[in-house]
Design a protein around this motif. Structure first.
Motif, PDB file in Angstrom:
ATOM      1  N   GLU A   1      26.862  12.670 -27.312  1.00 22.61           N
ATOM      2  CA  GLU A   1      25.836  12.423 -26.298  1.00 22.61           C
ATOM      3  C   GLU A   1      24.566  13.195 -26.621  1.00 22.61           C
ATOM      4  OE1 GLU A   1      29.195  12.614 -24.961  1.00 22.61           O
ATOM      5  OE2 GLU A   1      28.879  10.458 -25.188  1.00 22.61           O
ATOM      6  N   VAL A   2      24.737  14.394 -27.095  1.00 22.86           N
ATOM      7  CA  VAL A   2      23.559  15.190 -27.453  1.00 22.86           C
ATOM      8  C   VAL A   2      22.761  14.469 -28.544  1.00 22.86           C
ATOM      9  CG1 VAL A   2      22.752  17.361 -28.430  1.00 22.86           C
ATOM     10  CG2 VAL A   2      24.627  17.367 -26.797  1.00 22.86           C
ATOM     11  N   ARG A   3      23.467  13.937 -29.531  1.00 22.83           N
ATOM     12  CA  ARG A   3      22.777  13.196 -30.594  1.00 22.83           C
ATOM     13  C   ARG A   3      22.030  12.003 -30.027  1.00 22.83           C
ATOM     14  NH1 ARG A   3      27.070  14.671 -33.787  1.00 22.83           N
ATOM     15  NH2 ARG A   3      28.274  12.821 -33.244  1.00 22.83           N
ATOM     16  N   LYS A   4      22.674  11.320 -29.086  1.00 23.72           N
ATOM     17  CA  LYS A   4      22.006  10.164 -28.474  1.00 23.72           C
ATOM     18  C   LYS A   4      20.757  10.604 -27.709  1.00 23.72           C
ATOM     19  CE  LYS A   4      26.295   7.657 -27.802  1.00 23.72           C
ATOM     20  NZ  LYS A   4      27.234   7.224 -26.752  1.00 23.72           N
ATOM     21  N   LEU A   5      20.876  11.720 -27.011  1.00 22.62           N
ATOM     22  CA  LEU A   5      19.735  12.211 -26.234  1.00 22.62           C
ATOM     23  C   LEU A   5      18.579  12.590 -27.152  1.00 22.62           C
ATOM     24  CD1 LEU A   5      21.582  14.265 -23.487  1.00 22.62           C
ATOM     25  CD2 LEU A   5      20.132  12.255 -23.132  1.00 22.62           C
TER      26      LEU A   5
ATOM     27  N   LEU B   1      22.014  -0.867 -31.060  1.00 21.84           N
ATOM     28  CA  LEU B   1      22.043  -1.118 -32.504  1.00 21.84           C
ATOM     29  C   LEU B   1      22.604   0.095 -33.242  1.00 21.84           C
ATOM     30  CD1 LEU B   1      18.506  -2.715 -32.813  1.00 21.84           C
ATOM     31  CD2 LEU B   1      20.693  -3.902 -32.907  1.00 21.84           C
ATOM     32  N   TYR B   2      22.151   1.254 -32.777  1.00 22.34           N
ATOM     33  CA  TYR B   2      22.542   2.521 -33.360  1.00 22.34           C
ATOM     34  C   TYR B   2      24.059   2.675 -33.357  1.00 22.34           C
ATOM     35  CZ  TYR B   2      22.545   7.688 -33.668  1.00 22.34           C
ATOM     36  OH  TYR B   2      22.740   8.994 -34.028  1.00 22.34           O
ATOM     37  N   GLN B   3      24.671   2.237 -32.245  1.00 23.36           N
ATOM     38  CA  GLN B   3      26.118   2.400 -32.093  1.00 23.36           C
ATOM     39  C   GLN B   3      26.904   1.259 -32.700  1.00 23.36           C
ATOM     40  OE1 GLN B   3      25.661   3.408 -27.614  1.00 23.36           O
ATOM     41  NE2 GLN B   3      27.569   4.332 -28.283  1.00 23.36           N
TER      42      GLN B   3
END
Lengths: 128, 128
Positions: free
Chosen positions: B43-47, B69-71
């Motif tokens: 989640e931190v990476r996504k944030l 797309l990233y995921q």
DNA sequence: TGTAATGCTTCCACTAACTGGAAGGTCAAG
DNA sequence: CTTGACCTTCCAGTTAGTGGAAGCATTACA
């Protein structure tokens, strides 16, 4: 002039003209018996003034300030120039930001093949 | 990780992290017994990803799309490049607007004496 | 003269992307 | 044991309008 004509003359949506009236930025000179807003040339000029100032990036509150100066025969051009110079500085700041943004994104886009494969440097670049 | 640590790690205000959770952009991996939001590294990476994308001018909805797309391991880099190129074009457009704005305002400021007198070409220029 | 289409009114709700603050539960340190 | 930091939810406000509904007024046309 009714709001429709004013809207056309000032090149602003009627909704916006009404909104400006509501917030007291440019108020109609009066109302006709049927309750319609009535504007005259002076208000149209102010609305044009506001439309242009807005397009120049002045906020509505700054427009209010400028309109005040505009209408105040005792104003000094120093006040007006001060606001304008601030705005110019902000524009330069904004342009610099956009410039760096542009080069970063261009760099990312250039390094991306843009094909059907999942490998994408744009996403890796964003997630650094 | 609790929201405070996440906020620090991702360099986003806690309010914003909570907001992103509320709108379902980046949801915590769970809740602890006391009801605290619990995040992990993913989640931190996504944030961080979202913060950077936002700073690049991507809207929250575009971030959602990019995160998708990233995921998605099956995504194509074509999709990502398409969005990015659109964004670059918008930035160029914006920069051109700012440029013309800048020269117009500079012109007006230059022709203004900026003294205590009411005569001010800036206001006349705006009201054309 | 009837009616249909504009044009005008007000008011309420919504937008984007948060931010601020209040009221209250939880937890660690001294 | 209390103080302060940290967490929760919810409500409201921000900017500058925009969209839509309900309801009068005016105008155009058959």
């Amino acid at each position: 002039m009714n709001i429709g004509a004013v809207s056309k003359a000032a090149e602003l949506p009627t909704k916006t003209v009404r909104y400006y009236a509501d917030i007291g930025l440019v108020v109609p000179s009066g109302r006709s018996q049927n309750g319609y807003r009535v504007y005259d040339e002076a208000e149209v000029r102010k609305l044009v003034f506001v439309r242009r100032a807005r397009s120049f990036g002045f906020s509505v509150d700054e427009c209010r300030e400028l309109l005040g100066l505009y209408q105040d025969d005792g104003r000094s051009s120093r006040d007006v120039k001060k606001i304008t110079l601030q705005r110019i500085a902000e524009i330069e700041q904004k342009m610099a930001e956009l410039q760096s943004l542009h080069s970063e994104l261009t760099h990312l886009a250039n390094s991306c093949l843009g094909d059907g494969r999942p490998n994408c440097p744009i996403l890796s670049g964003l997630s650094v």
